[in-house]
Design an enzyme around this catalytic site. Structure first.
Site, PDB file in Angstrom:
ATOM      1  N   GLU A   1       0.887  -1.125   0.207  1.00  0.00           N
ATOM      2  CA  GLU A   1       0.199   0.105  -0.069  1.00  0.00           C
ATOM      3  C   GLU A   1       0.975   1.017   0.052  1.00  0.00           C
ATOM      4  O   GLU A   1       1.884   1.360   0.877  1.00  0.00           O
ATOM      5  CB  GLU A   1      -1.014  -0.003   1.375  1.00  0.00           C
TER       6      GLU A   1
ATOM      7  N   GLU B   1       5.296   4.376   3.480  1.00  0.00           N
ATOM      8  CA  GLU B   1       4.913   5.860   4.073  1.00  0.00           C
ATOM      9  C   GLU B   1       6.045   6.687   4.293  1.00  0.00           C
ATOM     10  O   GLU B   1       6.997   6.185   4.806  1.00  0.00           O
ATOM     11  CB  GLU B   1       3.890   5.558   5.381  1.00  0.00           C
TER      12      GLU B   1
ATOM     13  N   ASN C   1       9.908   7.065   0.001  1.00  0.00           N
ATOM     14  CA  ASN C   1       9.325   7.368  -1.178  1.00  0.00           C
ATOM     15  C   ASN C   1       8.565   6.296  -2.027  1.00  0.00           C
ATOM     16  O   ASN C   1       9.645   5.464  -2.341  1.00  0.00           O
ATOM     17  CB  ASN C   1      10.114   8.248  -2.095  1.00  0.00           C
TER      18      ASN C   1
ATOM     19  N   ASP D   1      -2.669  12.074  -1.538  1.00  0.00           N
ATOM     20  CA  ASP D   1      -2.703  13.514  -1.574  1.00  0.00           C
ATOM     21  C   ASP D   1      -3.038  14.018  -2.770  1.00  0.00           C
ATOM     22  O   ASP D   1      -2.324  13.753  -3.939  1.00  0.00           O
ATOM     23  CB  ASP D   1      -1.276  14.006  -1.300  1.00  0.00           C
TER      24      ASP D   1
ATOM     25  N   ASP E   1     -11.458  10.645  -3.446  1.00  0.00           N
ATOM     26  CA  ASP E   1     -12.617  11.310  -3.268  1.00  0.00           C
ATOM     27  C   ASP E   1     -12.748  12.729  -3.949  1.00  0.00           C
ATOM     28  O   ASP E   1     -13.516  13.561  -3.730  1.00  0.00           O
ATOM     29  CB  ASP E   1     -12.990  11.751  -1.828  1.00  0.00           C
TER      30      ASP E   1
END
Length: 221
Positions: free
Chosen positions: A50, A75, A102, A125, A161
């Site tokens: 992920e 992350e 990264n 983001d 979203d």
């Protein structure tokens, strides 16, 4: 980080965090630093990575409910990784590892080619200001990197979203070599393996529609 997160890092990082050689930057990966998944996880199993795991809500839930699969949380924010480790320990998710780096460099330099069964990009983001959209992860440079890390038939799953980012993701991946749609119509059905996170709830609360995409890695020639 909070005191609790500092303690979590000190106590749990040796168990969960993959120690990687760095290039110039603190969150970089030195080229040629590929791991051996068998050595890291101690078994042969499907591997799901992920990108941008945040505080780990999605990946900890997935790891705890899919013990026969191995998971890698990628992350750059140490506080999020500390929270992930705390929750992973509480959930007994021994099949989860973390890397502070990264994401593109993890896919390029840390994972062996074709090692991942799936790559997840959930609520990255959006860099919603027009002057910042060039910083978005899912741009034309990204699909070849993801394709190299995925096994033939592997899945790239995405969700956002932000409508304009969803459209960008779809345009980029529709045009990319190495991938084909794994959905019909305009958008994929909500991925049932994605637990509801704070990011998703926040988007829904603000009236934004959640859009999923799923692309399959076509077999290498």
């Amino acid at each position: 980080m909070s005191d609790g997160q500092e303690r979590a890092w000190a106590e749990l990082a040796p168990r969960y965090v993959i120690d990687v050689p760095r290039d110039a930057a603190a969150t970089s990966i030195l080229p040629g630093s590929a791991i051996d998944p068998l050595t890291v996880w101690g078994r042969v199993a499907p591997l799901i990575a992920e990108i941008g795991s945040g505080q780990g809500h999605a990946i900890v839930h997935a790891a705890a409910t899919s013990p026969d699969v191995d998971f890698l949380a990628i992350e750059v924010f140490r506080a999020g990784l500390a929270r992930t480790m705390l929750d992973a320990e509480k959930a007994g998710a021994t099949n989860l590892r973390l890397v502070e780096a990264n994401a593109p460099e993890v896919l390029q330099h840390l994972l062996p080619a074709g090692a991942a069964a799936e790559v997840w990009v959930f609520f990255p983001d959006p860099w919603h200001k027009k002057k910042h959209t060039k910083r978005r992860l899912v741009a034309p440079e990204f699909p070849p990197i993801a394709a190299a890390a995925l096994a033939d038939g592997g899945m790239l799953r995405l969700a956002t979203d932000w409508e304009d980012y969803a459209l960008q993701m779809r345009d980029v991946l529709d045009a990319a070599d190495g991938f084909e749609r794994a959905f019909e119509g305009d958008w994929a059905l909500r991925f049932e393996g994605r637990t509801m996170t704070a990011f998703e709830r926040k988007g829904i609360a603000k009236g934004r529609a959640i859009r999923d995409l799923a692309y399959r890695r076509v077999p290498r020639g």
